[in-house]
Design a protein around this motif. Structure first.
Motif, short mmCIF file in Angstrom:
data_model
loop_
_atom_site.label_atom_id
_atom_site.label_comp_id
_atom_site.label_asym_id
_atom_site.label_seq_id
_atom_site.Cartn_x
_atom_site.Cartn_y
_atom_site.Cartn_z
N CYS A 109 78.41 -65.94 -103.41
CA CYS A 109 79.28 -65.17 -102.51
C CYS A 109 79.43 -65.85 -101.17
N PHE A 287 82.11 -54.83 -98.66
CA PHE A 287 81.31 -56.03 -98.38
C PHE A 287 80.83 -56.73 -99.64
N ALA A 291 82.32 -57.37 -103.58
CA ALA A 291 82.57 -58.71 -104.12
C ALA A 291 81.84 -58.89 -105.45
N CYS A 313 75.76 -67.92 -100.44
CA CYS A 313 76.37 -69.25 -100.41
C CYS A 313 75.49 -70.30 -99.75
N GLN A 346 62.96 -65.32 -101.42
CA GLN A 346 63.96 -66.06 -100.64
C GLN A 346 63.24 -66.96 -99.66
N GLY A 382 68.72 -59.16 -103.47
CA GLY A 382 69.95 -59.94 -103.33
C GLY A 382 69.80 -61.32 -103.89
N GLU A 449 72.81 -53.08 -100.13
CA GLU A 449 73.35 -52.65 -101.42
C GLU A 449 72.45 -53.03 -102.58
N GLN A 488 70.23 -59.30 -87.80
CA GLN A 488 70.00 -59.28 -89.25
C GLN A 488 68.99 -58.19 -89.61
N ARG A 491 70.47 -54.76 -89.58
CA ARG A 491 71.18 -54.43 -90.82
C ARG A 491 70.21 -54.04 -91.92
N TRP A 492 69.15 -54.84 -92.08
CA TRP A 492 68.19 -54.54 -93.14
C TRP A 492 67.48 -53.21 -92.93
N VAL A 624 77.29 -57.35 -90.56
CA VAL A 624 77.45 -58.50 -89.69
C VAL A 624 76.89 -59.71 -90.43
N THR A 626 75.38 -63.20 -91.24
CA THR A 626 74.51 -64.10 -90.50
C THR A 626 75.11 -65.50 -90.47
O1 LIG Z 1 81.88 -58.80 -96.84
C1 LIG Z 1 81.02 -59.58 -97.21
C2 LIG Z 1 79.86 -59.83 -96.46
C3 LIG Z 1 78.92 -60.73 -96.94
N1 LIG Z 1 79.12 -61.40 -98.10
C4 LIG Z 1 78.13 -62.39 -98.58
O2 LIG Z 1 76.87 -61.81 -98.68
C5 LIG Z 1 75.87 -62.80 -98.54
C6 LIG Z 1 74.76 -62.33 -97.63
O3 LIG Z 1 75.19 -62.31 -96.30
P1 LIG Z 1 74.31 -62.86 -95.10
O4 LIG Z 1 75.07 -62.67 -93.85
O5 LIG Z 1 73.80 -64.21 -95.41
O6 LIG Z 1 73.14 -61.80 -95.09
P2 LIG Z 1 71.56 -61.99 -95.21
O7 LIG Z 1 70.98 -60.93 -94.38
O8 LIG Z 1 71.13 -63.36 -94.94
O9 LIG Z 1 71.34 -61.65 -96.75
C7 LIG Z 1 70.29 -60.91 -97.31
O10 LIG Z 1 70.51 -59.52 -97.22
C8 LIG Z 1 71.68 -59.04 -97.89
C9 LIG Z 1 71.68 -57.53 -97.77
O11 LIG Z 1 71.85 -57.14 -96.47
C10 LIG Z 1 71.68 -59.45 -99.35
O12 LIG Z 1 72.88 -59.07 -99.93
C11 LIG Z 1 71.51 -60.94 -99.44
O13 LIG Z 1 71.51 -61.36 -100.77
C12 LIG Z 1 70.22 -61.32 -98.76
O14 LIG Z 1 70.02 -62.72 -98.86
C13 LIG Z 1 76.55 -64.06 -98.01
O15 LIG Z 1 76.62 -65.01 -99.04
C14 LIG Z 1 77.92 -63.55 -97.62
O16 LIG Z 1 78.89 -64.51 -97.78
C15 LIG Z 1 80.25 -61.16 -98.85
O17 LIG Z 1 80.45 -61.76 -99.90
N2 LIG Z 1 81.17 -60.26 -98.39
#
Ligand SMILES: O=c1ccn([C@@H]2O[C@H](COP(=O)(O)OP(=O)(O)O[C@H]3O[C@H](CO)[C@@H](O)[C@H](O)[C@H]3O)[C@@H](O)[C@H]2O)c(=O)[nH]1
Ligand SMILES: [Mn+2]
Length: 739
Positions: A109, A287, A291, A313, A346, A382, A449, A488, A491-492, A624, A626
C-alpha cells in the motif's frame, strides 16, 4: 494430498519460555508491594482542612491506575512462547508437488508520492516479487491511494527491471532482495567467482540507470510524451482530475499466466498489478482499510491467492524465505487449519544504536508479543502479516474451507478484458449496502483498522501466530523526528482506545470469546491513551507540592517507605534487564523511558481527548501518514541522536512547560534545603518527591538543550521557549501563593 508417511512430523513447533516460575514469584512480590502502597495511600489521607488533601487523593487515583495497568502488563509476561519452523519439511512435502502450494497475493500500500517516494515503493515491490516461491503462485499488487502517475511510472520501470533482478537474486541466492538495500549493504561484491562479480556490475548498472530515470521524473513531476507513448496505462491520466477525484486505474503490468511473460533466464514472472481505486469527494475512502478491501476484491478476480501478505510500502522483505516460514504454520496438517494469520514483528532499518525515539519497540517485540502468543496469538498489526484470504473475508470457524475454482482464468480472456471486468470492484459505490468494512475484509472507522480486524477474527475462535525469526523478515522506515513519532503514536493510541469503546470492545465484546490472558494483553494496548491522566498528574503535582513544602510520600524513617522503594527499584531494574536482554543498550533504555513519558504526556492525551470527542460525535478521526523521507539536516541530526524539535506544536508546549516547571521546582527545593530549613530536614520529609522531581529533570536534559542551548534548525523555536517559561513560572508562582 497423497503424500502419506511425511505427516508425522509437524511443520512447526512451539516452545514455552524457561524460568517463568521465577518471574511469577518476582511478579507476585511486586503485587504485594503495590497493594501495600494502595493501603498506605488509603489509610493516610490528610484530614479535611489539612494541606495537600486533594493532591493526596489525586495521587491515590494515579497509583490505583498505575497498579491496575501494571497488572495488565503482567498478562504479556506470564506465559511466553517461541515458535520454530521446519522449512526443510515443507520443501520435502511440496517440492515435487509445487502445484499444491497455495497462491500468495502480496499487497503493497502506498498513499502519497511526496512522503513515500516511488523509488522506495518499487524497491519493496521488487523484494516481494523476488521471494523464494514459485512465481506462477505469486502475485504482487500495488495499491496507490495517491493515484500518482509518478508511482505508476516507477512501477512500470520495476516491471522491466524485475526480468533481470529476479533471476539474479535466485542465481546467487542474495539477501536482502530489495535492490536498494542490497546495493547499500554491498558496495563491493562479495566475490565468489568472476561470474558473480561481472553479474553484480551489470545488474548494479541497470539498477542505477532505472534509479536515475525515476528520480528525474519524480523531481520534474512530469512524464514526457515519449515515455507516455510507451505504455497504454498512461492514458488513464488523461481524464484524471485529482487524487481525491478520479476513476479506477487498474493495470496488469505483468500477467504471470502469459506464456510470453518471462525473465531473462526464461522463467515465469510473478503477476504484477497497479491499482488506484476510484476516489470521489462524496465518498469516504476509509484510508488503508479501504485500500486493502479494494485489493482483496480485485485480486480475487485476477489471481485469487489463498494467502494474502500485506506490507506497507516502506517495509521491504529482508528475507526471501519468510513466505515459506509463514506457510509452515498455515499448512501444518495438525494445527494449520485453525490459524487465521501469521504476524511478523515490524523492524526498522533506520533505528540508531540508542534508538532516540524508542521506535524499535524492543520489549514489545521480544517479550510482550511472545506473551500474547502464549494466550491465543498476537494482534494483527498491519504490515508483515500473512492472512488466509477466506477468513479475512469472513469465513466462520467450523465452516469448511472451499477451494475455489479459478473459473475465469481457465478459459483465457485477454488482459484488457480482465482489467475492465475487475475495475468495477474498486469503484466507490461498490461497497454500498454490502458487508465490506463490517463483516468482510478490514473493518472501517478505526485508526488501527488492522488491530480491530484481528480482534474480531480471534473472537470468532481463530488462532494466530507470532513468528519472530532472528533475521528480520521485513524492514521499514521509522519516523526521524520527535513530532512525527508523537503524531504516529497519537494515531495508534487513539485507534486502540477507539476499539476499547467500540462495539468490539476488548473489555466487553471479547469477554469469554478470547482467553482472559489475551484479553488483558489486548487491554494493555487499548488503554495506552488513558495513561495520560495519571502520568500528567504524577509529573507536576508532586513537584509543585515539593516547592510549597507539602509532603506526599512517607518519610525516609517510616517503614512505609519500604514498599515504595521496593516497587520502584524492582520495576525499573526489571525493565532495564528486560531491555538489555532484548538486545538494547543502557542509553537506549533511558531514551525509551523518556519517550514513554513524552508519549503519555502528549500523544496519549490528544488521543484520549479526540477519542472521547469522536465517540460523542464531534470529530472524525483522520489518518496522518508517516513521512518516510526527511531533509538532509534532519537526517543528519537523527543519525547523531540529537532530538529534533524545529516546529511549534501544542505537544511541544506541553512537554516544555512540564520540563521547565520541574526544573524550577528542583532548583527551588535545593535552594530551600541550603538556605532555609536545612538539608537534613528537607531530605527527611521530602526525599521521594525530590527523587521524582530530580528524575523528571534529568530525563528532560535533551529538551533543555533544545530550549536554551542549541543553535541549529532542530532546536525549539524561540517563541515556544518564551511561552513555556512564562506558563511554567506562572504555575509555580500561583501554586506557592495559594498554598
Ligand atoms: O489513506 C491511506 C493511508 C495510508 N495508507 C498506507 O498505509 C500504510 C501505513 O501508513 P503509515 O503512515 O506508514 O503508518 P504507520 O503508523 O507507520 O503504520 C502502522 O500502523 C498502521 C495502522 O495505523 C498499519 O496499518 C500499518 O500496517 C503499520 O505499519 C502505508 O503504506 C500507507 O501508504 C493507504 O494506503 N491509504
Ligand atoms: Mn509506516
Amino acid at each position: 494430498m497423497g503424500m502419506e508417511g511425511h505427516h508425522e512430523f509437524p511443520l512447526f513447533e512451539t516452545k514455552k519460555a524457561k524460568g517463568r516460575i521465577i518471574y511469577r514469584l518476582f511478579s507476585s512480590s511486586m503485587f504485594i508491594g503495590i497493594c501495600l502502597i494502595w493501603f498506605y495511600r488509603l489509610s493516610h489521607i490528610p484530614k479535611q482542612g489539612q494541606d495537600g488533601r486533594w493532591a493526596w487523593i489525586g495521587l491515590l487515583g494515579a497509583e490505583l491506575w498505575f497498579g491496575f495497568y501494571w497488572i495488565l502488563t503482567q498478562a504479556n509476561r506470564w506465559n511466553l512462547v517461541y515458535r520454530h519452523t521446519f522449512k526443510d519439511r515443507l520443501s520435502q512435502r511440496y517440492d515435487e508437488h509445487n502445484g499444491e502450494l497455495p497462491g500468495v497475493d502480496v499487497f503493497v500500500c502506498t498513499a502519497d508520492p511526496k512522503i513515500e517516494p516511488p523509488l522506495m515503493v518499487i524497491n519493496t515491490v521488487l523484494s516481494a516479487m523476488a521471494y523464494d516461491y514459485p512465481p506462477e503462485k505469486l502475485s504482487v499488487y500495488l495499491s496507490d491511494d495517491g493515484g500518482s502517475v509518478l508511482t505508476f511510472y516507477a512501477l512500470l520501470e520495476a516491471s522491466k527491471f524485475a526480468k533481470h533482478w529476479i533471476p539474479y537474486c535466485k542465481k546467487f541466492e542474495i539477501e536482502p532482495r530489495s535492490p536498494a538495500a542490497y546495493f547499500r549493504s554491498m558496495s563491493l561484491p562479495a566475490v565468489r567467482d568472476s561470474d558473480e562479480a561481472s553479474n553484480f556490475v551489470t545488474i548494479k548498472k541497470l539498477y542505477k540507470e532505472m534509479e536515475n530515470r525515476i528520480e528525474k521524473v519524480t523531481k520534474l513531476d512530469h512524464i514526457s510524451e515519449d515515455d507516455r507513448s510507451r505504455h497504454k496505462g498512461f492514458s488513464e491520466w488523461d481524464s484524471y482530475w485529482s487524487r481525491r477525484d478520479h476513476h479506477t486505474i487498474l493495470q496488469i503490468l505483468i500477467d504471470g499466466t502469459d506464456p510470453n511473460a518471462k525473465d531473462v533466464a526464461g522463467c515465469t514472472l510473478p503477476t504484477l498489478v497497479y491499482l488506484a481505486r476510484e476516489k470521489r469527494p462524496p465518498y469516504h475512502h476509509n484510508f488503508k482499510a479501504g485500500a486493502m478491501n479494494a485489493l482483496i476484491r480485485v485480486s480475487s478476480k485476477i489471481s485469487n491467492g489463498e494467502v494474502i501478505l500485506n506490507v506497507d510500502c516502506d517495509m521491504y522483505s529482508n528475507n526471501s524465505q519468510s513466505m515459506k516460514d509463514a506457510l509452515c504454520f498455515l499448512l501444518d496438517e495438525e494445527q494449520g487449519h485453525e490459524i487465521a494469520y501469521v504476524q511478523f514483528p515490524q523492524a526498522f532499518e533506520n533505528v540508531t544504536k540508542n534508538d532516540l525515539y524508542g521506535s524499535d519497540f524492543r520489549t514489545v517485540k521480544e517479550v510482550e508479543f511472545h506473551g500474547v502468543d502464549g494466550y491465543g496469538g498476537p494482534l494483527y498489526i498491519g504490515s508483515g502479516c500473512f492472512h488466509r484470504r477466506d477468513i479475512l473475508c469472513g469465513r466462520k470457524l467450523g465452516t469448511p474451507y472451499k477451494k475455489e475454482e479459478k473459473k475465469e482464468r481457465q478459459i483465457r480472456e485477454s488482459v484488457h478484458e480482465l482489467e475492465e471486468k475487475s475495475k468495477d470492484l474498486a469503484s466507490c459505490a461498490y461497497e454500498n449496502n454490502t458487508q465490506w468494512g463490517k463483516e468482510m475484509g478490514l473493518k472501517y472507522g478505526c485508526s488501527v483498522e488492522d488491530v480491530i480486524t484481528g480482534l474480531s477474527i480471534q473472537s470468532q475462535g481463530w488462532k494466530s501466530v507470532y513468528f519472530n525469526p532472528s533475521r528480520p523478515a521485513f524492514l521499514g522506515v521509522a519516523p526521524t523526528s520527535l513530532a512525527q513519532t508523537l503524531v504516529q503514536h497519537k494515531r495508534w493510541s487513539e485507534g486502540h482506545f477507539q476499539i476499547f469503546l467500540s462495539k468490539y470492545s476488548t473489555a466487553w465484546y471479547a469477554y469469554k470469546k478470547i482467553s482472559l490472558g489475551l484479553q488483558l494483553g489486548y487491554c494493555c494496548y487499548s488503554l495506552w491513551a488513558p495513561n495520560c491522566l495519571a502520568t500528567l498528574y504524577y509529573s507536576f503535582v508532586p513537584s509543585l507540592c515539593l516547592l510549597s513544602g507539602i509532603p506526599l510520600f512517607p518519610k525516609v524513617t517510616s517503614p512505609w517507605v519500604i514498599p515504595f522503594v521496593y516497587v520502584v527499584t524492582a520495576k525499573y531494574t526489571y525493565s532495564l534487564a528486560e531491555f538489555l536482554w532484548s538486545g538494547g543498550t543502557l542509553l537506549g533504555w533511558w531514551n525509551e523511558q523518556r519517550m514513554w513519558f513524552y508519549k503519555r504526556a502528549t500523544s496519549y492525551l490528544f488521543a484520549f481527548i479526540d477519542t472521547v470527542l469522536n465517540s460523542l460525535g464531534f470529530t472524525e478521526s483522520a489518518f496522518v501518514i508517516t513521512a518516510k523521507v526527511a531533509d538532509e539536516d534532519v537526517s543528519e541530526r537523527f543519525e547523531k541522536e540529537i532530538m529534533e524539535f524545529g516546529t511549534s506544536s501544542p505537544m511541544f508546549t506541553i512537554l516544555s512547560v512540564l520540563a521547565i516547571l520541574n526544573l524550577c521546582c528542583f532548583i527551588g527545593v535545593v535552594k530551600e534545603a541550603i538556605m532555609g530549613k536545612g538539608i537534613v530536614k528537607v531530605f527527611e520529609t521530602m526525599s521521594m518527591q525530590i527523587l521524582l522531581c530530580g528524575v523528571l529533570t534529568l530525563i528532560n536534559l535533551p529538551l533543555y538543550q533544545g530550549l536554551f542551548m542549541r543553535k541549529d534548525k532542530g532546536k525549539m523555536p524561540s517563541s515556544l521557549t518564551v511561552k513555556s517559561v512564562a506558563v511554567a513560572l506562572l504555575a509555580c508562582t500561583c501554586f506557592t501563593f495559594t498554598y
